[in-house]
Design a protein around this motif. Sequence first.
Motif, mmCIF file in Angstrom:
data_model
loop_
_atom_site.group_PDB
_atom_site.id
_atom_site.type_symbol
_atom_site.label_atom_id
_atom_site.label_comp_id
_atom_site.label_asym_id
_atom_site.label_seq_id
_atom_site.Cartn_x
_atom_site.Cartn_y
_atom_site.Cartn_z
ATOM 1 N N UNK A 262 -15.213 -18.604 13.528
ATOM 2 C CA UNK A 262 -16.066 -18.140 14.835
ATOM 3 C C UNK A 262 -15.519 -18.548 16.187
ATOM 4 N N UNK A 263 -14.979 -17.414 16.872
ATOM 5 C CA UNK A 263 -14.130 -17.560 18.114
ATOM 6 C C UNK A 263 -12.930 -17.679 18.060
ATOM 7 N N UNK A 264 -12.447 -17.202 16.761
ATOM 8 C CA UNK A 264 -10.882 -17.349 16.747
ATOM 9 C C UNK A 264 -10.449 -15.866 16.322
ATOM 10 N N UNK B 93 -14.158 -11.553 13.522
ATOM 11 C CA UNK B 93 -14.706 -10.119 13.025
ATOM 12 C C UNK B 93 -15.246 -10.344 11.559
ATOM 13 N N UNK B 94 -14.848 -11.299 10.837
ATOM 14 C CA UNK B 94 -14.998 -11.137 9.259
ATOM 15 C C UNK B 94 -16.333 -11.993 9.287
ATOM 16 N N UNK B 95 -16.862 -12.496 10.533
ATOM 17 C CA UNK B 95 -18.388 -12.924 10.320
ATOM 18 C C UNK B 95 -19.272 -11.912 10.818
ATOM 19 N N UNK C 241 -13.496 -9.153 18.352
ATOM 20 C CA UNK C 241 -12.773 -10.532 18.436
ATOM 21 C C UNK C 241 -13.556 -11.333 19.001
ATOM 22 N N UNK C 242 -14.740 -11.163 19.488
ATOM 23 C CA UNK C 242 -15.982 -11.801 20.197
ATOM 24 C C UNK C 242 -16.575 -12.763 19.139
ATOM 25 N N UNK C 243 -16.832 -13.777 19.491
ATOM 26 C CA UNK C 243 -17.616 -14.771 18.639
ATOM 27 C C UNK C 243 -18.977 -14.189 18.102
ATOM 28 N N UNK C 244 -19.484 -14.382 16.910
ATOM 29 C CA UNK C 244 -20.409 -13.563 16.444
ATOM 30 C C UNK C 244 -21.907 -13.657 17.168
ATOM 31 N N UNK D 137 -0.965 -23.629 4.394
ATOM 32 C CA UNK D 137 -1.045 -23.246 5.958
ATOM 33 C C UNK D 137 -2.068 -22.029 5.985
ATOM 34 N N UNK D 138 -3.035 -21.879 5.143
ATOM 35 C CA UNK D 138 -3.829 -20.649 5.329
ATOM 36 C C UNK D 138 -4.666 -20.932 6.497
ATOM 37 N N UNK D 139 -4.751 -19.841 7.499
ATOM 38 C CA UNK D 139 -5.563 -20.075 8.681
ATOM 39 C C UNK D 139 -6.587 -19.291 8.647
ATOM 40 N N UNK D 140 -7.030 -18.503 7.397
ATOM 41 C CA UNK D 140 -8.342 -18.019 7.443
ATOM 42 C C UNK D 140 -9.321 -18.790 6.584
ATOM 43 N N UNK D 141 -8.962 -19.321 5.376
ATOM 44 C CA UNK D 141 -9.821 -19.926 4.307
ATOM 45 C C UNK D 141 -9.202 -21.266 4.533
#
Length: 355
Positions: free
Chosen positions: A207-209, A213-215, A259-262, A303-307
Motif C-alpha cells: 500500500x502507498x507504493x 493498485x494490486x490492493x 497508484x493511490x493508497x487503498x 530482490x522481489x519488490x512486489x512479493x
Amino acid sequence: MTDFYTAPVLRQDHRPGEVLRTHETEISALVDSTRTWQLVYVSADSRTELIPVTGTVITPRVANPRRPAPLLVYCPSFHGLGGACAPSQQLIAGEETLDPIIAALDRGWAVAVPDGENLGITGLGSHTFLAGRAAGHVALDLARAAQNLPEFAGVTGPVVLWGYADGGRAALWAATLHGDYAPELDLRGVAAGAVVTDPAALVEIIDSGPWSALGLAGLLGLSRAYHHLPLRHVFTADGHRAAQRAETLSAQILLAQYQQPLGHWCERSDPWNDPIWRYVLARENTTGFDELRIPVHLYHGRRDSIIPYELAHRLAADLRAGRTLLTWQEYDGDHLDTAERSALDVVNQLNTFLT
C-alpha cells in the motif's frame, strides 16, 4: 469467437470438469508443433457452487505412443480484472508469455492453461482475483476437462501444477484441495514461485507504493468472489465509481491509473481490518499448505519488490514443519527477472516428480 465465450446455462446434473464447448484454434508461434483447443467447462466457485469457466489445452503434435503424456496445468500470474485479459485470448493474440509452455511442450507434455473465474466468459462480472479456493477448483477441473477430450482417448496420465505469483497461489490451493475435491487425478507435484500466501499482509506491505493498485484489485476480486457479503461497504462514493471503472481493466492499466493508497478509495485507511473483510481474508488464508503430501518446489527472487522474499521463507518453513517434501531455489533477481529466468529450472524439477 464472441459466441464461444457466452456464458452457458448450467443444470444441476452438470459435474465439475465436464466439457461444455470446444474449439480448435492456433497459437501462431506454436502452430507447426502443437494442436490447441479452447474449452468451456464446469467448475466451482469459492462456495463450491457450479460455474462455467474457460481454458486452453495445448498438446504436442507428435505424441509418445508408449505412455500417456503428462499434463501440466500452468496457472498464469495476474493479468487484470476484465474478460479480455483472459489467458486463452492472450495466447491467440500472441501476448501471453510462452517460455513456460514451450519448456513443457519440449518435454512432450500436454499443457492446460486456466483463465480463472470470470475471465473469458462474458457477462459474469470481474475476475475473482486472490480467491484461492476458486482458483484451485478451476485448475483441477481443467485437468479433468483436458483428460476428457477425445484427443486423450480416455487415457489419463500424471498431472503436475505450476504457477507464479497469483498463479503460484492458485497452484498451491489446487494441490491443497486435490485430495478432497479431485482425488482421481494422479497429481505428482507442484511448483510455485513468488506465492501470495497472506493477501492482507501483502496489501499492507504494498500500500502507498508503485504496486498499490494490486490492493484495489484484490478488494474487487474478493468482493466478487464473496458477492453474498456486503464487502464493498468500505468504499466511499468516489471509491464505488473507481471500482466500476477498474473492474474492466488489465493489470497494466490498473497499475498506471490507480497508484493511490487503498484508503484513498475507502472510508478507513486500513479496509483489510474491517470485520467482514477479516472474515473473508481468514477464509482465503486457511489452507493446508503446511500439510501437503505431494512434493513442492518453491522459488523466489531475492530482490522481489512486489512479493517480499521473507514471505516465501515463511511459507517454506511452514511446509518443512509439516514434513512436506520441499525443494527450494532462489534467484538473484526481481519479480519479473525471476519469472523469466526460471522456466527451464522449474520444468526440470517437475520432471523429477514425474519419474
